[in-house]
Design an enzyme around this catalytic site. Structure first.
Site, mmCIF file in Angstrom:
data_model
loop_
_atom_site.group_PDB
_atom_site.id
_atom_site.type_symbol
_atom_site.label_atom_id
_atom_site.label_comp_id
_atom_site.label_asym_id
_atom_site.label_seq_id
_atom_site.Cartn_x
_atom_site.Cartn_y
_atom_site.Cartn_z
ATOM 1 N N ASP A 55 10.423 5.034 3.131
ATOM 2 C CA ASP A 55 10.165 5.623 1.771
ATOM 3 C C ASP A 55 11.385 5.731 1.179
ATOM 4 O OD1 ASP A 55 8.964 7.302 -0.314
ATOM 5 O OD2 ASP A 55 10.099 8.965 0.410
ATOM 6 N N SER A 56 11.521 6.040 -0.027
ATOM 7 C CA SER A 56 12.970 6.199 -0.699
ATOM 8 C C SER A 56 13.803 7.290 -0.233
ATOM 9 C CB SER A 56 12.581 6.220 -2.170
ATOM 10 O OG SER A 56 11.944 7.507 -2.609
ATOM 11 N N CYS A 67 5.058 5.272 0.926
ATOM 12 C CA CYS A 67 5.701 5.476 -0.479
ATOM 13 C C CYS A 67 4.787 4.878 -1.335
ATOM 14 C CB CYS A 67 7.168 4.663 -0.608
ATOM 15 S SG CYS A 67 7.434 4.502 -2.288
ATOM 16 N N GLU A 103 13.788 16.525 -4.224
ATOM 17 C CA GLU A 103 15.096 15.966 -3.370
ATOM 18 C C GLU A 103 16.209 17.127 -3.292
ATOM 19 O OE1 GLU A 103 15.739 13.164 -1.272
ATOM 20 O OE2 GLU A 103 13.884 12.134 -1.453
ATOM 21 N N CYS A 114 2.275 10.561 -4.620
ATOM 22 C CA CYS A 114 3.527 10.156 -4.465
ATOM 23 C C CYS A 114 3.616 11.013 -3.080
ATOM 24 C CB CYS A 114 4.564 10.663 -5.495
ATOM 25 S SG CYS A 114 6.376 10.856 -4.893
ATOM 26 N N HIS A 137 6.255 12.394 -1.974
ATOM 27 C CA HIS A 137 6.999 13.853 -2.055
ATOM 28 C C HIS A 137 6.231 15.006 -2.574
ATOM 29 C CE1 HIS A 137 10.511 10.764 -2.486
ATOM 30 N NE2 HIS A 137 11.239 11.971 -2.178
HETATM 31 N N1 DGL Z 1 7.655 8.826 -2.211
HETATM 32 C C1 DGL Z 1 7.792 7.824 -3.070
HETATM 33 C C2 DGL Z 1 6.456 7.646 -3.664
HETATM 34 O O1 DGL Z 1 5.230 8.016 -3.076
HETATM 35 C C3 DGL Z 1 8.952 7.521 -4.099
HETATM 36 C C4 DGL Z 1 9.314 8.394 -5.038
HETATM 37 C C5 DGL Z 1 10.699 7.750 -5.690
HETATM 38 O O2 DGL Z 1 11.728 7.579 -5.057
HETATM 39 O O3 DGL Z 1 10.479 7.784 -7.186
HETATM 40 O O4 DGL Z 1 6.203 7.079 -4.800
#
Ligand code: DGL
Length: 264
Positions: A9-10, A72, A152, A184, A186
């Site tokens: 993931d990011s 992600c 984050e 997402c 996150h």
């Molecule tokens: N967690 C990621 C997603 O599911 C990336 C979020 C990001 O880095 O903008 O899209």
């Protein structure tokens, strides 16, 4: 097969998926990569996300993984086909399991909202896949770009997060929904706050658990599961060290994690 599963993931978002995979498949070892140097992915172009994803795939393959989970949504929406074609091992995304879930539950999910990054919303991958398989199901999508930096940076269960979350969820795009996809990885970290906003009246889809169970099924089918107890330790890599990553990872895994910075 006694080899690790690669997950990326990011940043910390994919840890929600990694944790759910670990709970569903305790015999599996995990190699996690958080591309914190390039965070957020949600405002990047397709070319950029394909480029980052392929570099990470090379890294994970060099660590001997047997399968890769793109944990992600932004990279799943923008780079899944390219990664699948490039990689010689199985690759799984986090979008298809949710679409399958909606198809199975369309009797209770007929008005589906999606909150996600700009990259995921603009790709229209969710809405077109849901509209293709679930005739009669309405989808409404809202980009919520402030949520990833907020999470984050460790803002949750406070005034800042509650203001941002209620501002987004109060948007007219999401009016009347019966189901909300957390599009997402996150967002499961703020699921309680989202649920509180809706007072439990909207079905919130936490992609981490749904994805983990789907991956369990797929790995079982391909006979890739580790049949013995896991002996190797899980490893976590980041492209840029941030204390907030380590802190959140330690909380999610209720343990001190093995964290290393690598330059790809
Ligand atoms: N967690 C990621 C997603 O599911 C990336 C979020 C990001 O880095 O903008 O899209």
């Amino acid at each position: 097969m006694n080899k690790p599963i690669g997950i990326f993931d990011s940043g910390i978002g994919g840890l929600t998926v990694a944790k759910a995979i670990k709970s569903a498949l305790p015999n599996e070892q995990i190699i996690y990569f958080g591309d914190t140097k390039h965070l957020p992915y949600g405002d990047k172009s397709k070319d950029t996300l394909v480029n980052y994803s392929l570099q990470i795939v090379d890294f994970l393959i060099s660590k001997g993984v047997k399968a890769i989970v793109i944990a992600c949504n932004s990279a799943s929406a923008m780079a899944f086909e390219e990664v699948k074609e490039y990689s010689k091992i199985p690759v799984y995304n986090v979008i298809d399991p949710i679409v399958d879930y909606i198809e199975l539950h369309k009797d209770i999910s007929s008005n589906v909202g999606l909150i996600a990054t700009k990259a995921t919303v603009n790709s229209k991958v969710y809405s077109s896949k849901i509209e293709n398989c679930c005739v009669g199901v309405k989808t409404s999508s809202l980009a919520t770009p402030l949520l990833v930096p907020m999470i984050e940076e460790g803002f949750h269960d406070d005034k800042i997060s509650s203001t941002i979350i209620s501002n987004y969820l109060g948007d007219k795009t999401l009016r009347g929904i019966d189901t909300l996809i957390l599009g997402c990885t996150h967002y499961p970290l703020i699921e309680n706050e989202i649920d509180n906003y809706y007072e439990g009246k909207v079905n919130i889809l936490n992609s981490a658990n749904i994805v983990a169970w789907k991956i369990k099924t797929l790995l079982t089918k391909s006979e890739l599961l580790n049949k013995e107890e896991c002996v190797g330790e899980d490893h976590f890599y980041v492209s840029d060290y941030t204390p907030s990553f380590e802190k959140t990872a330690n909380i999610i895994f209720s343990d001190k994690i093995n964290l290393e910075k690598v330059i790809l």
